[in-house]
Design an enzyme around this catalytic site. Sequence first.
Site, PDB file in Angstrom:
ATOM      1  CB  ALA A  12      34.244  50.800  44.974  1.00 62.54           C
ATOM      2  NE  ARG A  18      23.114  42.373  50.868  1.00 65.23           N
ATOM      3  CZ  ARG A  18      24.036  41.408  50.943  1.00 65.23           C
ATOM      4  NH1 ARG A  18      23.933  40.476  51.872  1.00 65.23           N
ATOM      5  NH2 ARG A  18      25.046  41.374  50.095  1.00 65.23           N
ATOM      6  N   GLY A  83      28.275  42.090  36.837  1.00 68.50           N
ATOM      7  CA  GLY A  83      29.102  41.085  37.507  1.00 68.50           C
ATOM      8  C   GLY A  83      30.525  41.568  37.732  1.00 68.50           C
ATOM      9  CE1 TYR A 352      33.093  76.255  70.608  1.00 68.67           C
ATOM     10  CE2 TYR A 352      32.527  78.572  70.402  1.00 68.67           C
ATOM     11  CZ  TYR A 352      32.899  77.367  69.837  1.00 68.67           C
ATOM     12  OH  TYR A 352      33.093  77.284  68.482  1.00 68.67           O
ATOM     13  CG  ASN A 363      43.662  80.771  84.601  1.00 67.74           C
ATOM     14  OD1 ASN A 363      43.981  79.651  84.970  1.00 67.74           O
ATOM     15  ND2 ASN A 363      42.494  81.297  84.893  1.00 67.74           N
TER      16      ASN A 363
HETATM   17  C1  UD1 Z   1      31.835  37.678  45.580  1.00 63.26           C
HETATM   18  C2  UD1 Z   1      32.481  36.483  44.882  1.00 63.26           C
HETATM   19  C3  UD1 Z   1      32.464  35.284  45.846  1.00 63.26           C
HETATM   20  C4  UD1 Z   1      33.171  35.645  47.112  1.00 63.26           C
HETATM   21  C5  UD1 Z   1      32.594  36.882  47.748  1.00 63.26           C
HETATM   22  C6  UD1 Z   1      33.457  37.351  48.861  1.00 63.26           C
HETATM   23  C7  UD1 Z   1      32.110  36.694  42.473  1.00 63.26           C
HETATM   24  C8  UD1 Z   1      31.280  36.279  41.333  1.00 63.26           C
HETATM   25  N1  UD1 Z   1      31.769  36.181  43.665  1.00 63.26           N
HETATM   26  O1  UD1 Z   1      30.486  37.350  45.781  1.00 63.26           O
HETATM   27  O2  UD1 Z   1      33.097  34.167  45.239  1.00 63.26           O
HETATM   28  O3  UD1 Z   1      33.133  34.574  48.014  1.00 63.26           O
HETATM   29  O4  UD1 Z   1      32.516  37.961  46.785  1.00 63.26           O
HETATM   30  O5  UD1 Z   1      32.873  38.425  49.566  1.00 63.26           O
HETATM   31  O6  UD1 Z   1      33.053  37.449  42.292  1.00 63.26           O
HETATM   32  N2  UD1 Z   1      30.789  44.701  41.955  1.00 63.26           N
HETATM   33  C9  UD1 Z   1      30.876  45.681  40.996  1.00 63.26           C
HETATM   34  N3  UD1 Z   1      30.193  45.542  39.838  1.00 63.26           N
HETATM   35  C10 UD1 Z   1      29.429  44.443  39.577  1.00 63.26           C
HETATM   36  C11 UD1 Z   1      29.334  43.436  40.556  1.00 63.26           C
HETATM   37  C12 UD1 Z   1      30.042  43.599  41.741  1.00 63.26           C
HETATM   38  O7  UD1 Z   1      31.589  46.675  41.191  1.00 63.26           O
HETATM   39  O8  UD1 Z   1      28.849  44.387  38.489  1.00 63.26           O
HETATM   40  C13 UD1 Z   1      31.564  44.870  43.205  1.00 63.26           C
HETATM   41  C14 UD1 Z   1      30.670  45.052  44.413  1.00 63.26           C
HETATM   42  O9  UD1 Z   1      30.494  46.448  44.669  1.00 63.26           O
HETATM   43  C15 UD1 Z   1      31.473  44.409  45.512  1.00 63.26           C
HETATM   44  C16 UD1 Z   1      32.265  43.336  44.804  1.00 63.26           C
HETATM   45  O10 UD1 Z   1      32.267  43.678  43.435  1.00 63.26           O
HETATM   46  O11 UD1 Z   1      32.414  45.314  46.093  1.00 63.26           O
HETATM   47  C17 UD1 Z   1      31.671  41.943  45.001  1.00 63.26           C
HETATM   48  O12 UD1 Z   1      30.361  41.887  44.483  1.00 63.26           O
HETATM   49  P1  UD1 Z   1      29.210  41.143  45.248  1.00 63.26           P
HETATM   50  O13 UD1 Z   1      27.989  41.241  44.425  1.00 63.26           O
HETATM   51  O14 UD1 Z   1      29.143  41.610  46.651  1.00 63.26           O
HETATM   52  O15 UD1 Z   1      29.740  39.639  45.185  1.00 63.26           O
HETATM   53  P2  UD1 Z   1      29.352  38.443  46.139  1.00 63.26           P
HETATM   54  O16 UD1 Z   1      28.060  37.865  45.694  1.00 63.26           O
HETATM   55  O17 UD1 Z   1      29.487  38.854  47.557  1.00 63.26           O
HETATM   56 CA    CA Z   2      29.702  40.823  48.765  1.00 63.11          CA
END
Ligand code: UD1
Ligand code: CA
Length: 452
Positions: A12, A18, A83, A352, A363
């Site tokens: 999270a 977005r 990532g 209120y 009442n």
């Molecule tokens: C990710 C998956 C993708 C999948 C999709 C489903 C990966 C590389 N890709 O893509 O295969 O189909 O979700 O919705 O896992 N987050 C972090 N720290 C980070 C990066 C992400 O906490 O450094 C958390 C984000 O807050 C989010 C989740 O990980 O809750 C997924 O990250 P997001 O960047 O949304 O991945 P997608 O590109 O949607």
């Molecule tokens: Ca996502």
Amino acid sequence: MTARSSLTIVLAAGEGTRMRSSVAKVLHPVAGQSLLAHVLGAVPAGQGDSLAVIIGPDHAAVADEVKRIRPDAVTFVQAERLGTAHAVLAAREAIARGADDLLIVFGDTPLISADTFARLRAPLKSGAALAVLGFRAADPTGYGRLLVEDGKLIAIREQADATPAERAIKLSNAGVMAFDGRKALEIIENIGNANSKAEYYLTDAVTIVRDFGLEAVVIETSEDEVRGINTKAQLAEAEQVLQARLRKAALDAGVTMIAPDTVFLAADTSFGNDVTIEPFVVIGPGVTIADGAVIHSFSHIVQASIGKKASVGPYARLRPGTSLGDGARIGNFVETKAAILEAGVKVNHLSYIGDAHVGANTNIGAGTITCNYDGFSKHKTTIGAGAFVGTNSSLVAPVKIGNGAYIGSGSVITKEVPDDALAVERTQQVNREGGATRYRELKTRDKPPKGS
Ligand code: UD1
Ligand code: CA
């Protein structure tokens, strides 16, 4: 059979840009609860089940929400977003404790069910090192694609790195995974960032599992269950899916709703038997409705408990801290807040009642206001049982009105009215001579006989 222990890691840390909001993405509500609360409500929470949540550096409010829901959870801060695999490793110390199953889920996937976690864990029992939750996406654009050969998962290809042929694959990665907890750390630590975004992709775990000579499998679910929320439009879509589920569950449980599509419920709304909800009612979080109660049209109810056979609305607003006893009646254009109304109380029109306690069978006439706020602080109004408050009275708190007291209409009550007293207290601002007159009358006799 002893149950397998688990560690769930919820990712999270995302900014949720977005959503175009200053509120962290996972704190946005659907069906009256944050996205995070929905996810935390679905993850394993029994004995031997531990929980870690990865949050961003400025996410104190997210940490508070985690503690509120699961006081036993640990939060880890991912300082830099490199990532999903990098995010998971923020909880390295928790993973190293080696639970039987390691579950990974995203905090922005609120519709996931507890049952799906159980299905995903099943292959681990029979020796798989990794189970990935997949779904057939109507439009898979943006999702990682699941490459399957002979029933085995061989890789997950992110959109940016996929060939045109791979992009045609509809089977997509939901983002929920279950690892063999004792092998997980070594697998995830082997993930590199040699891809188009130079990010550490958790999805690369699949090829590493295969390189280790271990097995990865796919468990499928419906697209509705794994909808991820990135935008306000997706938030609204998830709300629709959840409302449909909640309405169906309420109907199945015997709630009468002749126009269920116009009734909005919260994930924690609780109903007794034979409850009726008329069209166009909005129920927020923390609402309990007991047997036989009727909620009439256009009422708005949040954090309130409604007693048996009580009647609310039409056009009533019950705010947090409202408790209605059995058979209580709240009519049109009545607002209540932090108010306990005992059994049989009637407040039928245009009133209120806030920061108040009202005894049984009292009442309260039309237009009665508890003046609970003097511009500086809030004060309490206490009204006894069997009392009668005449129309258009202002009860200036702090104030007490005794059991069986009778307040004449138009009174402005500023002092305690004893049990069984008749009180008429009026301020007439302008009299015929242009000056102000006041009179106060407080008697314990002359009360009109009951039923007159
Ligand atoms: C990710 C998956 C993708 C999948 C999709 C489903 C990966 C590389 N890709 O893509 O295969 O189909 O979700 O919705 O896992 N987050 C972090 N720290 C980070 C990066 C992400 O906490 O450094 C958390 C984000 O807050 C989010 C989740 O990980 O809750 C997924 O990250 P997001 O960047 O949304 O991945 P997608 O590109 O949607
Ligand atoms: Ca996502």
